[in-house]
Design a protein around this motif. Structure first.
Motif, PDB file in Angstrom:
ATOM      1  N   VAL A  30      44.036  17.071  46.714  1.00  0.00           N
ATOM      2  CA  VAL A  30      45.122  17.529  45.849  1.00  0.00           C
ATOM      3  C   VAL A  30      45.825  18.742  46.449  1.00  0.00           C
ATOM      4  O   VAL A  30      45.185  19.736  46.803  1.00  0.00           O
ATOM      5  CB  VAL A  30      44.598  17.882  44.444  1.00  0.00           C
ATOM      6  N   ILE A  31      47.142  18.644  46.540  1.00  0.00           N
ATOM      7  CA  ILE A  31      47.988  19.762  46.958  1.00  0.00           C
ATOM      8  C   ILE A  31      48.776  20.217  45.745  1.00  0.00           C
ATOM      9  O   ILE A  31      49.439  19.409  45.089  1.00  0.00           O
ATOM     10  CB  ILE A  31      48.953  19.324  48.074  1.00  0.00           C
ATOM     11  N   ASP A  32      48.704  21.496  45.422  1.00  0.00           N
ATOM     12  CA  ASP A  32      49.401  21.967  44.235  1.00  0.00           C
ATOM     13  C   ASP A  32      49.741  23.447  44.397  1.00  0.00           C
ATOM     14  O   ASP A  32      49.150  24.159  45.223  1.00  0.00           O
ATOM     15  CB  ASP A  32      48.532  21.771  42.986  1.00  0.00           C
ATOM     16  N   LEU A  33      50.678  23.890  43.586  1.00  0.00           N
ATOM     17  CA  LEU A  33      51.055  25.303  43.605  1.00  0.00           C
ATOM     18  C   LEU A  33      49.899  26.179  43.165  1.00  0.00           C
ATOM     19  O   LEU A  33      49.670  27.263  43.716  1.00  0.00           O
ATOM     20  CB  LEU A  33      52.272  25.523  42.684  1.00  0.00           C
ATOM     21  N   ASP A  37      42.964  21.239  46.110  1.00  0.00           N
ATOM     22  CA  ASP A  37      42.221  21.473  47.349  1.00  0.00           C
ATOM     23  C   ASP A  37      43.010  22.320  48.341  1.00  0.00           C
ATOM     24  O   ASP A  37      42.427  22.926  49.243  1.00  0.00           O
ATOM     25  CB  ASP A  37      41.883  20.123  47.989  1.00  0.00           C
ATOM     26  N   TYR A  38      44.332  22.320  48.201  1.00  0.00           N
ATOM     27  CA  TYR A  38      45.181  23.140  49.069  1.00  0.00           C
ATOM     28  C   TYR A  38      46.345  23.641  48.238  1.00  0.00           C
ATOM     29  O   TYR A  38      47.069  22.846  47.631  1.00  0.00           O
ATOM     30  CB  TYR A  38      45.693  22.326  50.260  1.00  0.00           C
ATOM     31  N   GLN A  39      46.517  24.958  48.212  1.00  0.00           N
ATOM     32  CA  GLN A  39      47.589  25.543  47.405  1.00  0.00           C
ATOM     33  C   GLN A  39      48.815  25.814  48.270  1.00  0.00           C
ATOM     34  O   GLN A  39      48.704  26.405  49.344  1.00  0.00           O
ATOM     35  CB  GLN A  39      47.110  26.844  46.742  1.00  0.00           C
ATOM     36  N   ALA A  40      49.962  25.340  47.783  1.00  0.00           N
ATOM     37  CA  ALA A  40      51.200  25.540  48.527  1.00  0.00           C
ATOM     38  C   ALA A  40      52.384  25.433  47.589  1.00  0.00           C
ATOM     39  O   ALA A  40      52.380  24.641  46.643  1.00  0.00           O
ATOM     40  CB  ALA A  40      51.334  24.506  49.639  1.00  0.00           C
ATOM     41  N   ASP A  46      57.816  26.310  55.169  1.00  0.00           N
ATOM     42  CA  ASP A  46      56.644  26.720  55.945  1.00  0.00           C
ATOM     43  C   ASP A  46      55.350  26.347  55.234  1.00  0.00           C
ATOM     44  O   ASP A  46      54.398  25.865  55.864  1.00  0.00           O
ATOM     45  CB  ASP A  46      56.683  28.227  56.210  1.00  0.00           C
ATOM     46  N   GLN A  47      55.312  26.581  53.915  1.00  0.00           N
ATOM     47  CA  GLN A  47      54.102  26.215  53.162  1.00  0.00           C
ATOM     48  C   GLN A  47      53.936  24.697  53.114  1.00  0.00           C
ATOM     49  O   GLN A  47      52.812  24.174  53.134  1.00  0.00           O
ATOM     50  CB  GLN A  47      54.171  26.797  51.752  1.00  0.00           C
TER      51      GLN A  47
END
Length: 254
Positions: A30-33, A37-40, A46-47
């Motif tokens: 999971v990618i999320d703000l 698992d990964y904050q972006a 760039d993020q």
């Protein structure tokens, strides 16, 4: 066990999709703000690139599916954030992850909206998006309104999917889109609470032919199907999950 990547998977439709996939025994990154698992912040190029690199590092042997579910509603400000997240982040991440998806003949499910097909969408804005002119689109949308920013971003995303699908399908990757109607999420709550948009959203919700708003799991179940082998011959399709709204508004279009 399949391996899936979902952006915007911490809340709403994304979270419901993550829950359903994990309950079925799959691995979900999971990618999320916030959370995941990964904050972006995917509005930031760039993020966004950092998130893409992280996926390649964790899954060097390929992935089975990608759902760019991160999105902002018409109440978000500044309006350029809607443009950046809903369209440019979704398209950029989809393109970047194609090599990993090709390794496993994976599937992509984009998150459109039933507002994408509604009449009156600003075509000047949509064309800026499809022409990949992010700076111009962000400047232009600042002088419009939340509905224009949102509906245009979703129409452009859907049209990009249809245009790109033939080449992507030739690599063995299936790409489809789900088009939800009004769904009970935090994003929807913000729109309903918005002074300028809330009344129109409430009135529109009252006209859903099935008589109620969608729950996130009702959208997630369709996303999971489109990711699955059960949808193995579906490619370039837009699936409306909106309680009958699109059929009501466009009875002669399909």
């Amino acid at each position: 066990m399949a391996q899936y990547i979902i952006s915007g998977g911490a809340t709403g439709i994304g979270a419901a999709t993550v829950s359903a996939l994990r309950s079925a025994g799959h691995e979900v990154f999971v990618i999320d703000l916030q959370g995941g698992d990964y904050q972006a912040d995917l509005a930031d190029a760039d993020q966004r690139e950092g998130a893409i690199r992280a996926v390649f590092e964790v899954f060097p042997d390929g992935i089975d599916g990608f759902v760019p579910c991160a999105g902002l509603g018409p109440a978000a400000r500044p309006l350029s954030l809607i443009t950046k997240v809903n369209y440019f982040a979704s398209v950029a991440m989809t393109k970047a992850l194609l090599p990993l998806l090709e390794m496993k003949a994976g599937a992509i499910v984009l998150v459109s909206s039933n507002s994408a097909s509604m009449a009156g969408t600003d075509q000047s804005y949509v064309e800026m998006l499809l022409n990949d002119d992010e700076d111009a689109a962000c400047r232009y949308v600042q002088e419009t309104d939340g509905h224009t920013a949102y509906a245009g971003s979703k129409q452009a995303l859907t049209r990009w999917m249809r245009r790109a699908n033939t080449d992507i399908a030739a690599t063995g990757i299936r790409m489809n889109a789900v088009a939800p109607g009004i769904t009970r999420t935090l994003l929807t709550d913000k729109v309903l609470a918005d002074q300028a948009l809330g009344k129109a959203m409430q009135d529109f919700g009252d006209t859903v032919p099935l008589g109620h708003l969608a729950e996130p799991n009702e959208i997630a179940s369709v996303i999971c199907f489109l990711l699955s082998r059960g949808a193995s011959f579906m490619s370039g399709t837009v699936v409306f999950v909106d309680g009958g709204h699109d059929a009501m508004l466009r009875p002669d279009s399909f």
